[in-house]
Write a protein that holds these residues in place. Structure first.
Motif, PDB file in Angstrom:
ATOM      1  N   SER A  21      10.970   4.352 -35.621  1.00  0.00           N
ATOM      2  CA  SER A  21      10.737   5.330 -34.753  1.00  0.00           C
ATOM      3  C   SER A  21      11.756   5.605 -33.661  1.00  0.00           C
ATOM      4  O   SER A  21      12.566   4.779 -33.786  1.00  0.00           O
ATOM      5  CB  SER A  21       9.441   4.909 -33.971  1.00  0.00           C
ATOM      6  OG  SER A  21       8.728   6.153 -33.416  1.00  0.00           O
ATOM      7  N   GLY A  22      11.625   6.753 -33.191  1.00  0.00           N
ATOM      8  CA  GLY A  22      12.489   6.917 -31.883  1.00  0.00           C
ATOM      9  C   GLY A  22      11.843   7.760 -30.896  1.00  0.00           C
ATOM     10  O   GLY A  22      10.833   8.571 -31.156  1.00  0.00           O
TER      11      GLY A  22
ATOM     12  N   PHE B 174      15.598   3.984 -32.664  1.00  0.00           N
ATOM     13  CA  PHE B 174      16.333   4.761 -32.402  1.00  0.00           C
ATOM     14  C   PHE B 174      16.484   5.624 -31.012  1.00  0.00           C
ATOM     15  O   PHE B 174      15.121   6.047 -30.757  1.00  0.00           O
ATOM     16  CB  PHE B 174      17.182   5.563 -33.598  1.00  0.00           C
ATOM     17  CG  PHE B 174      16.187   6.513 -33.979  1.00  0.00           C
ATOM     18  CD1 PHE B 174      15.163   6.820 -34.826  1.00  0.00           C
ATOM     19  CD2 PHE B 174      16.760   7.997 -33.438  1.00  0.00           C
ATOM     20  CE1 PHE B 174      14.245   7.386 -35.064  1.00  0.00           C
ATOM     21  CE2 PHE B 174      15.722   9.131 -33.802  1.00  0.00           C
ATOM     22  CZ  PHE B 174      14.632   8.895 -34.663  1.00  0.00           C
TER      23      PHE B 174
ATOM     24  N   HIS C 298      17.630  15.496 -31.734  1.00  0.00           N
ATOM     25  CA  HIS C 298      16.844  16.156 -31.276  1.00  0.00           C
ATOM     26  C   HIS C 298      16.701  16.647 -29.798  1.00  0.00           C
ATOM     27  O   HIS C 298      16.257  17.764 -29.578  1.00  0.00           O
ATOM     28  CB  HIS C 298      15.545  15.137 -31.603  1.00  0.00           C
ATOM     29  CG  HIS C 298      14.839  15.184 -32.906  1.00  0.00           C
ATOM     30  ND1 HIS C 298      15.076  14.155 -33.760  1.00  0.00           N
ATOM     31  CD2 HIS C 298      14.570  15.950 -33.888  1.00  0.00           C
ATOM     32  CE1 HIS C 298      14.655  14.334 -34.935  1.00  0.00           C
ATOM     33  NE2 HIS C 298      14.273  15.755 -34.877  1.00  0.00           N
TER      34      HIS C 298
ATOM     35  N   TYR D  87      13.779  21.220 -36.441  1.00  0.00           N
ATOM     36  CA  TYR D  87      13.465  19.963 -35.823  1.00  0.00           C
ATOM     37  C   TYR D  87      12.679  18.984 -36.682  1.00  0.00           C
ATOM     38  O   TYR D  87      12.887  17.778 -37.053  1.00  0.00           O
ATOM     39  CB  TYR D  87      12.622  20.232 -34.543  1.00  0.00           C
ATOM     40  CG  TYR D  87      12.143  19.019 -33.694  1.00  0.00           C
ATOM     41  CD1 TYR D  87      12.858  18.756 -32.542  1.00  0.00           C
ATOM     42  CD2 TYR D  87      11.387  18.064 -34.004  1.00  0.00           C
ATOM     43  CE1 TYR D  87      12.511  17.797 -31.606  1.00  0.00           C
ATOM     44  CE2 TYR D  87      10.966  17.104 -33.475  1.00  0.00           C
ATOM     45  CZ  TYR D  87      11.729  16.804 -32.116  1.00  0.00           C
ATOM     46  OH  TYR D  87      11.106  15.846 -31.125  1.00  0.00           O
TER      47      TYR D  87
ATOM     48  N   MET E 259      13.557  15.341 -38.296  1.00  0.00           N
ATOM     49  CA  MET E 259      12.707  14.177 -38.028  1.00  0.00           C
ATOM     50  C   MET E 259      12.167  13.336 -39.327  1.00  0.00           C
ATOM     51  O   MET E 259      12.139  12.214 -39.741  1.00  0.00           O
ATOM     52  CB  MET E 259      11.393  14.405 -37.534  1.00  0.00           C
ATOM     53  CG  MET E 259      10.588  13.395 -36.914  1.00  0.00           C
ATOM     54  SD  MET E 259       9.484  13.741 -35.791  1.00  0.00           S
ATOM     55  CE  MET E 259       8.006  12.367 -36.013  1.00  0.00           C
TER      56      MET E 259
ATOM     57  N   ASP F 145      15.181  11.259 -40.562  1.00  0.00           N
ATOM     58  CA  ASP F 145      15.004   9.979 -39.891  1.00  0.00           C
ATOM     59  C   ASP F 145      14.288   8.875 -40.406  1.00  0.00           C
ATOM     60  O   ASP F 145      14.643   7.787 -40.750  1.00  0.00           O
ATOM     61  CB  ASP F 145      14.520  10.130 -38.373  1.00  0.00           C
ATOM     62  CG  ASP F 145      15.572  10.985 -37.239  1.00  0.00           C
ATOM     63  OD1 ASP F 145      16.686  10.778 -37.546  1.00  0.00           O
ATOM     64  OD2 ASP F 145      14.942  11.727 -36.595  1.00  0.00           O
TER      65      ASP F 145
ATOM     66  N   GLN G 234       2.526  13.445 -32.441  1.00  0.00           N
ATOM     67  CA  GLN G 234       3.454  13.471 -33.340  1.00  0.00           C
ATOM     68  C   GLN G 234       3.045  13.540 -35.119  1.00  0.00           C
ATOM     69  O   GLN G 234       3.831  13.456 -35.983  1.00  0.00           O
ATOM     70  CB  GLN G 234       4.530  12.403 -33.149  1.00  0.00           C
ATOM     71  CG  GLN G 234       5.491  12.508 -32.033  1.00  0.00           C
ATOM     72  CD  GLN G 234       6.405  13.585 -32.136  1.00  0.00           C
ATOM     73  OE1 GLN G 234       6.970  13.973 -32.991  1.00  0.00           O
ATOM     74  NE2 GLN G 234       6.403  14.505 -31.059  1.00  0.00           N
TER      75      GLN G 234
HETATM   76  N1  TRP Z   1       9.879  14.176 -32.613  1.00  0.00           N
HETATM   77  C1  TRP Z   1       9.522  12.496 -31.839  1.00  0.00           C
HETATM   78  C2  TRP Z   1       9.239  13.058 -30.278  1.00  0.00           C
HETATM   79  O1  TRP Z   1       9.187  14.060 -29.940  1.00  0.00           O
HETATM   80  C3  TRP Z   1      10.955  11.956 -31.747  1.00  0.00           C
HETATM   81  C4  TRP Z   1      11.570  11.692 -33.235  1.00  0.00           C
HETATM   82  C5  TRP Z   1      12.481  12.076 -33.861  1.00  0.00           C
HETATM   83  C6  TRP Z   1      10.823  10.627 -34.130  1.00  0.00           C
HETATM   84  N2  TRP Z   1      12.541  11.606 -35.014  1.00  0.00           N
HETATM   85  C7  TRP Z   1      11.782  10.602 -35.130  1.00  0.00           C
HETATM   86  C8  TRP Z   1       9.740   9.900 -33.718  1.00  0.00           C
HETATM   87  C9  TRP Z   1      11.632   9.915 -36.280  1.00  0.00           C
HETATM   88  C10 TRP Z   1       9.647   9.139 -34.955  1.00  0.00           C
HETATM   89  C11 TRP Z   1      10.400   8.965 -36.116  1.00  0.00           C
HETATM   90  O2  TRP Z   1       8.743  12.049 -29.788  1.00  0.00           O
END
Ligand code: TRP
Ligand code: ADP
Length: 356
Positions: A10-11, A42, A47, A153, A157, A160, A175
């Motif tokens: 996750s990020g 991360f 993003h 976007y 994601m 990722d 999300q």
């Molecule tokens: N889109 C997520 C947010 O706005 C952030 C994100 C980017 C993310 N890549 C991801 C979350 C991969 C989980 C996995 O919070």
């Protein structure tokens, strides 16, 4: 970390300080998962560029989120912690995955419509705004534009997540649509190339329900751009003031009545931060009309501070230790790149990009 633990990825975008919504929807879950899963977390700086392209702020925000990750308890020895842009394999795979992402499906994504509307300065008037947004994007009458990064976007994601072959992706409720697209892109890739290379990632919640932390202004969601946040780094005085100013109503007049949205939101917050007995006490007081919102807010502020103050103190300690911060992400990037390079190599091969 080669074991048979499930992979967690996750990020969080580097767009500013983290708030209670980020904590209960994401970071708090990361911390609770780190002992039982093979975790990679991360900082999504690429993003962040879709909406916050300010070089100075971006750099500061990346450091801030990293300090907040560490301060909240993420251990660099247990998790791979990295900055998205330190792993260039992600950007390359993003280009490849975009070949299989449809413009229409990307334009229909709720977060795209929302952010496009904001970029174009179109207010949310319910009925014909969808048409207005599309017309404005294509016709471009006002000279304002929506960048292509915002449109793609969800592809970034998805990459990722897929580049790690993640099983679980702990994120907040907002999300879930992106996660659905991730599964769709993975399955589409499999079907197109007649392979079973990617599997479906799913959200992760400890009690089964995705979390949505409400704002203090009576609105549905606490969010950076809504101006209704309690930040993990708020000092005691600021935090108490914010909670004491939270929107309520005139109070219950009939026993057993249903709380209005702003008051229900305060109960939701209480369920997250307070002991069950405390929340029960105030719910009963609401039901028999003896509740005093001032008391509820005081207790709520107290219980929030128990969570945020220790984090705030550690952030202040870690934030200026540049050596430590850069060591953490350097080591994290190395480990993340090893994993990402394996996936990218396979993906290139499957797609027919092969040495002559
Ligand atoms: N889109 C997520 C947010 O706005 C952030 C994100 C980017 C993310 N890549 C991801 C979350 C991969 C989980 C996995 O919070
Ligand atoms: P924001 O909406 O404030 O810009 P982000 O989009 O950067 O926050 O979100 C980072 C993470 O925090 C995501 O997993 C998101 O689902 C979660 N999150 C953000 N706000 C909330 C909220 N109010 N309730 C629950 N989770 C949230």
């Amino acid at each position: 970390m080669s074991n048979n633990k499930k992979v967690v990825l996750s990020g969080i975008r580097a767009t500013g300080n983290l708030h209670l919504g980020n904590y209960f929807g994401a970071l708090g879950k990361f911390v609770r998962m780190q002992d039982d899963f093979d975790c990679r977390f991360f900082i999504a700086d690429l993003h962040a560029l879709t909406t916050h392209p300010d070089p100075k702020m971006l750099h500061e925000n990346v450091k801030q989120i990293l300090a907040e990750y560490l301060a909240a308890g993420l251990d660099p020895d247990k998790n791979i912690l990295y900055v998205q842009s330190d792993v260039p394999e992600i950007s390359e795979m993003y280009l490849l995955m975009n070949m299989h992402a449809g413009i229409g499906e990307l334009m229909r994504t709720a977060s795209f419509k929302d952010k496009a509307r904001k970029a174009l300065g179109i207010s949310h008037d319910g009925n014909n705004d969808e048409e207005a947004v599309e017309k404005e994007i294509i016709g471009n009458q006002s000279g304002k534009s929506v960048n292509a990064g915002l449109l793609t976007y969800p592809t970034l994601m998805a990459v990722d997540i897929l580049i790690h072959h993640a099983d679980f992706v702990p994120v907040g409720k907002d999300q879930e649509q992106h996660l659905e697209l991730t599964r769709r892109f993975g399955r589409r890739f499999n079907a197109f190339y007649n392979t079973e290379y990617f599997h479906d990632p799913v959200n992760f919640n400890f009690d089964g329900k995705p979390v949505k932390v409400p704002g203090l202004d009576g609105s549905g969601k606490m969010g950076k751009s809504e101006g209704n946040c309690i930040y993990l780094v708020d000092d005691e005085k600021t935090l108490r003031k914010k909670v004491m100013r939270a929107v309520t109503d005139a109070g219950p007049t009939e026993p057993g009545s249903t709380p209005s949205e702003p008051v229900a939101n305060l109960f939701t917050l209480m369920d997250l931060v307070s002991e069950p007995d405390t929340a029960d006490h105030f719910r009963k007081a609401y039901a028999d009309c003896s509740i005093r919102y001032g008391d509820l807010k005081k207790q709520l502020a107290e219980d929030i501070l128990k969570i945020t103050l220790p984090i705030r103190e550690r952030v202040l300690e870690i934030r200026n230790d540049d050596q430590y911060l850069s060591r953490v992400v350097r080591e994290g990037a190395e480990r993340a790149r090893d994993i990402a390079a394996d996936t990218l190599r396979d993906v290139r091969h499957i797609m027919g990009i092969r040495k002559i």
